[in-house]
Scaffold this motif. Structure first.
Motif, PDB file in Angstrom:
ATOM      1  N   VAL A   4       0.824  -1.268  -0.018  1.00 60.56           N
ATOM      2  CA  VAL A   4      -0.044   0.066   0.026  1.00 60.56           C
ATOM      3  C   VAL A   4       1.059   1.468  -0.188  1.00 60.56           C
ATOM      4  O   VAL A   4       1.690   1.648   1.186  1.00 60.56           O
ATOM      5  CB  VAL A   4      -0.894   0.028   1.189  1.00 60.56           C
ATOM      6  CG1 VAL A   4      -1.828   1.038   1.066  1.00 60.56           C
ATOM      7  CG2 VAL A   4      -1.703  -1.360   1.468  1.00 60.56           C
ATOM      8  N   GLU A   5       1.050   1.816  -1.131  1.00 60.64           N
ATOM      9  CA  GLU A   5       2.026   2.903  -1.457  1.00 60.64           C
ATOM     10  C   GLU A   5       1.626   3.825  -2.462  1.00 60.64           C
ATOM     11  O   GLU A   5       1.147   3.413  -3.667  1.00 60.64           O
ATOM     12  CB  GLU A   5       3.363   2.361  -1.512  1.00 60.64           C
ATOM     13  CG  GLU A   5       4.486   3.038  -2.089  1.00 60.64           C
ATOM     14  CD  GLU A   5       4.868   4.293  -1.083  1.00 60.64           C
ATOM     15  OE1 GLU A   5       4.483   5.496  -1.094  1.00 60.64           O
ATOM     16  OE2 GLU A   5       5.535   4.080  -0.317  1.00 60.64           O
ATOM     17  N   ASP A   6       1.305   5.210  -2.210  1.00 60.92           N
ATOM     18  CA  ASP A   6       0.811   5.934  -3.243  1.00 60.92           C
ATOM     19  C   ASP A   6       2.086   6.646  -4.046  1.00 60.92           C
ATOM     20  O   ASP A   6       1.700   7.133  -5.240  1.00 60.92           O
ATOM     21  CB  ASP A   6      -0.103   7.014  -2.510  1.00 60.92           C
ATOM     22  CG  ASP A   6       0.861   7.856  -1.382  1.00 60.92           C
ATOM     23  OD1 ASP A   6       1.618   7.455  -0.649  1.00 60.92           O
ATOM     24  OD2 ASP A   6       1.014   9.376  -1.307  1.00 60.92           O
ATOM     25  N   GLU A   7       3.232   6.619  -3.790  1.00 55.32           N
ATOM     26  CA  GLU A   7       4.072   7.153  -4.429  1.00 55.32           C
ATOM     27  C   GLU A   7       4.634   6.177  -5.566  1.00 55.32           C
ATOM     28  O   GLU A   7       5.123   5.055  -5.176  1.00 55.32           O
ATOM     29  CB  GLU A   7       5.437   7.543  -3.712  1.00 55.32           C
ATOM     30  CG  GLU A   7       5.401   8.838  -2.997  1.00 55.32           C
ATOM     31  CD  GLU A   7       6.240   9.026  -1.800  1.00 55.32           C
ATOM     32  OE1 GLU A   7       7.521   9.172  -2.054  1.00 55.32           O
ATOM     33  OE2 GLU A   7       5.974   8.563  -0.833  1.00 55.32           O
ATOM     34  N   ARG A   8       4.101   6.192  -6.636  1.00 54.81           N
ATOM     35  CA  ARG A   8       4.223   5.164  -7.662  1.00 54.81           C
ATOM     36  C   ARG A   8       5.519   4.642  -8.222  1.00 54.81           C
ATOM     37  O   ARG A   8       5.712   3.581  -8.320  1.00 54.81           O
ATOM     38  CB  ARG A   8       3.443   5.530  -8.877  1.00 54.81           C
ATOM     39  CG  ARG A   8       1.944   5.514  -8.705  1.00 54.81           C
ATOM     40  CD  ARG A   8       0.906   5.967  -9.727  1.00 54.81           C
ATOM     41  NE  ARG A   8      -0.594   6.173  -9.331  1.00 54.81           N
ATOM     42  CZ  ARG A   8      -1.405   5.424  -9.502  1.00 54.81           C
ATOM     43  NH1 ARG A   8      -1.113   4.374 -10.389  1.00 54.81           N
ATOM     44  NH2 ARG A   8      -2.509   5.683  -8.660  1.00 54.81           N
ATOM     45  N   THR A  28      12.169   2.960   7.619  1.00 61.39           N
ATOM     46  CA  THR A  28      12.352   4.419   7.593  1.00 61.39           C
ATOM     47  C   THR A  28      12.719   4.661   5.972  1.00 61.39           C
ATOM     48  O   THR A  28      13.811   4.240   5.682  1.00 61.39           O
ATOM     49  CB  THR A  28      13.213   4.927   8.545  1.00 61.39           C
ATOM     50  OG1 THR A  28      12.854   4.495   9.785  1.00 61.39           O
ATOM     51  CG2 THR A  28      13.024   6.524   8.715  1.00 61.39           C
ATOM     52  N   LYS A  29      11.978   5.708   5.496  1.00 63.49           N
ATOM     53  CA  LYS A  29      12.447   5.981   3.993  1.00 63.49           C
ATOM     54  C   LYS A  29      13.423   6.973   4.089  1.00 63.49           C
ATOM     55  O   LYS A  29      13.469   7.904   5.047  1.00 63.49           O
ATOM     56  CB  LYS A  29      11.133   6.631   3.564  1.00 63.49           C
ATOM     57  CG  LYS A  29      10.317   5.930   2.992  1.00 63.49           C
ATOM     58  CD  LYS A  29       9.084   6.400   2.306  1.00 63.49           C
ATOM     59  CE  LYS A  29       7.819   5.605   2.046  1.00 63.49           C
ATOM     60  NZ  LYS A  29       6.729   6.238   1.521  1.00 63.49           N
ATOM     61  N   PRO A  30      14.362   7.167   3.439  1.00 59.99           N
ATOM     62  CA  PRO A  30      14.501   6.239   2.243  1.00 59.99           C
ATOM     63  C   PRO A  30      15.227   5.053   2.737  1.00 59.99           C
ATOM     64  O   PRO A  30      16.215   4.901   3.384  1.00 59.99           O
ATOM     65  CB  PRO A  30      15.458   6.989   1.270  1.00 59.99           C
ATOM     66  CG  PRO A  30      16.313   8.108   2.177  1.00 59.99           C
ATOM     67  CD  PRO A  30      15.261   8.369   3.348  1.00 59.99           C
ATOM     68  N   LEU A  38       2.618  -1.175   4.497  1.00 59.03           N
ATOM     69  CA  LEU A  38       2.048  -0.286   4.524  1.00 59.03           C
ATOM     70  C   LEU A  38       2.562   1.342   4.710  1.00 59.03           C
ATOM     71  O   LEU A  38       3.173   1.422   5.834  1.00 59.03           O
ATOM     72  CB  LEU A  38       0.930  -0.643   5.626  1.00 59.03           C
ATOM     73  CG  LEU A  38      -0.015   0.567   6.157  1.00 59.03           C
ATOM     74  CD1 LEU A  38      -1.092   0.584   4.689  1.00 59.03           C
ATOM     75  CD2 LEU A  38      -0.763  -0.033   7.344  1.00 59.03           C
ATOM     76  N   ASP A  39       2.192   1.992   3.629  1.00 66.05           N
ATOM     77  CA  ASP A  39       2.884   3.377   3.958  1.00 66.05           C
ATOM     78  C   ASP A  39       1.996   4.244   4.957  1.00 66.05           C
ATOM     79  O   ASP A  39       0.799   3.818   4.970  1.00 66.05           O
ATOM     80  CB  ASP A  39       2.704   3.830   2.451  1.00 66.05           C
ATOM     81  CG  ASP A  39       3.303   5.534   2.358  1.00 66.05           C
ATOM     82  OD1 ASP A  39       4.291   5.635   3.177  1.00 66.05           O
ATOM     83  OD2 ASP A  39       2.823   6.274   1.718  1.00 66.05           O
ATOM     84  N   LEU A  40       2.737   5.048   5.417  1.00 65.59           N
ATOM     85  CA  LEU A  40       2.076   5.853   6.662  1.00 65.59           C
ATOM     86  C   LEU A  40       0.995   6.874   5.993  1.00 65.59           C
ATOM     87  O   LEU A  40       0.004   7.242   6.395  1.00 65.59           O
ATOM     88  CB  LEU A  40       3.038   6.294   7.682  1.00 65.59           C
ATOM     89  CG  LEU A  40       2.447   7.079   8.883  1.00 65.59           C
ATOM     90  CD1 LEU A  40       1.780   6.031   9.644  1.00 65.59           C
ATOM     91  CD2 LEU A  40       3.702   7.556   9.691  1.00 65.59           C
ATOM     92  N   MET A  41       2.012   7.854   5.214  1.00 61.34           N
ATOM     93  CA  MET A  41       1.079   8.816   4.636  1.00 61.34           C
ATOM     94  C   MET A  41       0.270   8.519   3.311  1.00 61.34           C
ATOM     95  O   MET A  41       1.204   8.320   2.262  1.00 61.34           O
ATOM     96  CB  MET A  41       2.061  10.127   4.213  1.00 61.34           C
ATOM     97  CG  MET A  41       2.865  10.527   5.598  1.00 61.34           C
ATOM     98  SD  MET A  41       1.900  11.268   6.781  1.00 61.34           S
ATOM     99  CE  MET A  41       1.626  12.816   6.027  1.00 61.34           C
ATOM    100  N   LEU A  42      -0.920   8.639   3.248  1.00 61.64           N
ATOM    101  CA  LEU A  42      -1.588   7.752   1.846  1.00 61.64           C
ATOM    102  C   LEU A  42      -2.988   8.759   1.738  1.00 61.64           C
ATOM    103  O   LEU A  42      -3.474   9.189   2.529  1.00 61.64           O
ATOM    104  CB  LEU A  42      -1.884   6.479   2.370  1.00 61.64           C
ATOM    105  CG  LEU A  42      -1.197   5.364   2.374  1.00 61.64           C
ATOM    106  CD1 LEU A  42      -1.720   4.224   3.179  1.00 61.64           C
ATOM    107  CD2 LEU A  42      -0.596   5.150   0.995  1.00 61.64           C
TER     108      LEU A  42
HETATM  109 CA    CA Z   1       3.058   8.315   0.880  1.00 69.73          CA
END
Ligand code: CA
Length: 230
Positions: A8-12, A104-106, A52-56
């Motif tokens: 689940v990640e919005d940054e494609r 943690t990203k990156p 699961l990404d946090l900011m979505l």
């Molecule tokens: Ca995001």
């Protein structure tokens, strides 16, 4: 192998990079870009693990996590959270949402794949050697067989990691346990080398808070680990 992994990640570009590498390792990635689709997709696809990404958009990661854990069909699926800052990671763990780990990203692909492998192995692996089934200290009662903790006779809500940490500490007969040893007990032997020992401190911190006054029984042994005062 060939386990399905829901991402689940919005940054494609991140989603595609991760999916590509998961595939290369033999996993079957399923992609969702909007948080609001995640709970239903998880229930339908029954993945072995969720990244699961946090900011979505739609629903943020903490809310998705909460819904996954509240649904019997998805409650047992391990979750690795992807967060932008380690301070966010602490918050995620502190919220007691039941996420198993975080990255943690990156992040490097190698690091992420190591976490994925560790969490999957732990989910499939044999249980740790059995501790005594019932442990008691002051007003804390722990029933290992029923996975229950009572404080002053009332049930205490703990995350699975907090529960495993408390069990290991209470079963240690006052011996000092290193952070590494606690990682092994609560996260599994294979994962212990791949998870930061700081993670133990975060979970011990939330566990202490939940135990109230009894939390003082968990004693920090500087630059070594923790000890439980029965
Ligand atoms: Ca995001």
């Amino acid at each position: 192998m060939n386990e399905k992994i829901l991402l689940v990640e919005d940054e494609r570009d991140i989603a595609q990079m991760v999916a590509y590498n998961l595939k290369k390792e033999g996993y079957r990635p399923v992609l969702v870009h909007d948080g609001s689709f995640a709970p239903l997709t998880a229930a339908k696809e029954k993945p072995a693990l969720i990244l699961l990404d946090l900011m979505l958009p739609g629903l943020d990661g903490t809310e998705v996590c909460r819904r996954l854990k509240a649904d019997a069909r998805t409650a047992r699926i391990p979750i690795i959270m992807l967060t932008a800052k380690s301070s966010e990671s602490d918050k995620v763990l502190g919220l007691g949402l039941g996420a198993d780990d975080y990255v943690t990203k990156p992040f490097s692909v190698k690091e992420l794949l190591a976490r994925v492998q560790a969490v999957l192995r732990r989910a499939a692996g044999p249980e740790a050697p059995a501790a005594p089934e019932k442990l008691k200290a002051g007003t804390i009662e722990l029933d290992a067989a029923r996975v229950e903790v009572k404080l002053k006779g009332s049930p205490l809500e703990l995350t699975s990691k907090e529960f495993e940490l408390l069990k290991a500490l209470m079963a240690s007969d006052g011996r000092v346990l290193t952070r590494e040893a606690l990682l092994e007990r609560a996260w599994g032997v294979d994962a212990a080398s791949e998870i930061e020992t700081r993670t133990v401190d975060v979970h011990v911190g939330t566990l202490r808070k939940k135990l109230g006054r009894e939390g003082a029984r968990i004693i920090t042994v500087k630059s070594y680990g923790y000890r439980f005062e029965a």
